[in-house]
Scaffold this active site. Structure first.
Site: not given
Ligand code: GDP
Ligand code: IMO
Ligand code: MG
Length: 422
Positions: A12, A15, A39-40, A223
């Protein structure tokens, strides 16, 4: 120029936003590890997108996205993600999304096994995203997983799932969890598999050809370094190599194809899930949560927050070979009067500038801080290094010095254009 974008903390880091910023000049955007535990978040033209399995490059028309062999793929989750995007007007045709036939598949029993393991660990639970990631990678390493190529062969798939369930069902039964039968497992992915079939291909020669033709390839890491199964805070990690090397093994492109490693970190530290966090700090946590920030993109959990930790950054820059730093969320510190940076850990009276391997030593580590003055100015409209307040520049300069890599990008807001290029 081929680049890896990788997280230097516990995920988080922002990225997705950095990948989105860099996609403009890229031809291919590739995911090489992880699954829909990621989750991006990307905010483009005022619209917010959260991507889990799809590479963020999908938001740019004309870019080719690849889900590589190293990813563990939940077919139903992916189809839902594609449908959600299409509802927002982004089309995902087969020529723009290629999925490796060697990618392993996350099946419903992986999610149940994930939950069962967590329940059995009690106080020692990892705090996983419960997406079945650990069990799917475990099956891959244990040679009892199914790849997309296997799943597309109906008879073989039935035989392999039958064998797998013979081991998994007694485990599930021992936790009073539902057991599975082969027909139901196959039925649960049938429709999704049909939808994805036109996308599934041997992506390795395609990427190789692109590389030889001089196309620009951008790897989107998921990650972060401290969730890496080798370099992270084991066992509180995910089950893949999240660091730069994972891009090569996860895509089939050789290591020398990668020219740049862009390490992304927040201007402070966050972590979601269990495990050590030496610089965790209640004051900064409450402050950031009070601003409505730092809630997880995948599970909605409040992220734990703390000061910047350059013990983590130093080692992460080393194992990744970071060539460029991207520091995000600088604006999160705008109102602070003073800011702490952790420069070393004191463990049993001794100072350490690299993180320890001993899992119990983490719990005894005390942060050694250097305190810098804050800037107390809004940075969200800054677009150049020179326009940043002097104390913000000093803070970033010190961050780079302690981490051992130069800063190339600074994030001062979540929007695509809130990025300073140095
Ligand atoms: P990822 O998993 O590394 O892509 O990061 P996430 O999307 O899970 O979390 C990063 C969060 O920070 C998201 O809500 C982003 O919109 C937000 N973000 C990224 N960069 C910045 C920045 O420079 N400033 C602010 N305010 N938010 C940012
Ligand atoms: P992105 O790509 C933050 C964390 C989980 C848990 C641990 C293991 O958005 O940065 P898993 O479900 O992978 O077995 O969980 O890893 N985790 C993440 N934390 N960002 C992520 O991805 C994460 N993916 C997994 O919270 O602590
Ligand atoms: Mg995330």
């Amino acid at each position: 120029m081929n680049s890896v974008v990788t997280g230097l903390q516990w995920g988080d880091e922002g990225k997705g936003k950095i990948v989105d910023f860099l996609t403009e000049s890229a031809d291919f955007v590739v995911r090489g590890q992880g699954g829909n535990n990621a989750g991006h978040t990307v905010i483009a033209k005022g619209v917010k997108y959260v991507l889990h399995l799809l590479p963020s490059g999908i938001l740019w028309e004309g870019k080719i996205c690849v889900i590589g062999n190293g990813v563990v793929m939940d077919p139903v989750g992916l189809v839902k993600e594609i449908d959600d995007l299409q509802e927002k007007g982004i089309s995902v045709p087969p020529e723009r999304l290629l999925i490796s036939d060697r990618a392993h598949v996350v099946l419903p029993y992986h999610r149940e096994l994930d939950a069962a393991r967590e329940a059995s660990l009690g106080d020692r639970k990892i705090g996983t995203t419960k997406r079945g990631i650990g069990p799917a990678y475990a099956d891959k390493a244990n040679r009892c997983g199914l790849r997309l190529a296997d799943l597309l062969n109906k008879e073989l798939a039935a035989e392999l799932i039958e064998l797998r369930l013979a081991e998994a069902n007694p485990i599930l039964a021992s936790y009073d969890l539902p057991q599975f039968n082969t027909a139901d497992v196959l039925a649960s992915v049938k429709e999704a598999l049909e939808r994805l079939r036109p996308h599934i291909t041997n992506t390795i020669p395609i990427l190789s050809e692109a590389y030889k033709a001089g196309k620009e390839i951008l790897f989107e890491g998921a990650q972060g370094a401290y969730l890496d199964v080798d370099f992270g805070t084991y066992p509180f990690v995910t089950s893949s190599n999240t660091t730069a090397g994972g891009a090569s093994t996860g895509s089939g492109l050789p290591p020398h194809a990668i020219n740049r490693v862009i390490g992304v970190c927040k201007a402070y530290t966050t972590r979601v899930g269990e495990g050590p966090f030496v610089t965790q700090n209640e004051d900064i946590s409450n402050y950031l949560h009070g601003l409505g920030r730092e809630f997880g993109a995948t599970t909605g959990r409040a992220r734990r927050c703390g000061w910047l930790d350059t013990v983590l950054l130093r080692f992460a820059c080393m194992v990744n070979g970071v060539t460029d730093l991207a520091v995000t969320n600088l604006d999160g510190l705008d109102e602070r009067t003073s800011i702490d940076i952790c420069t070393a850990y004191r463990i049993d009276g001794e100072d350490h500038t690299y993180p320890p391997a001993d899992r119990e030593a983490w719990n005894r580590a005390e942060p050694i801080y250097e305190t810098l003055p804050g800037w107390q100015e809004d940075t969200t409209a800054c677009r150049t290094w020179e326009s940043l307040p002097e104390n913000a520049r000093n803070y970033l300069t010190r961050l780079a010095e302690l981490s051992g890599a130069p800063i190339k990008y600074v994030g001062i807001g979540p929007d695509r254009d809130q990025t300073i290029l140095l």
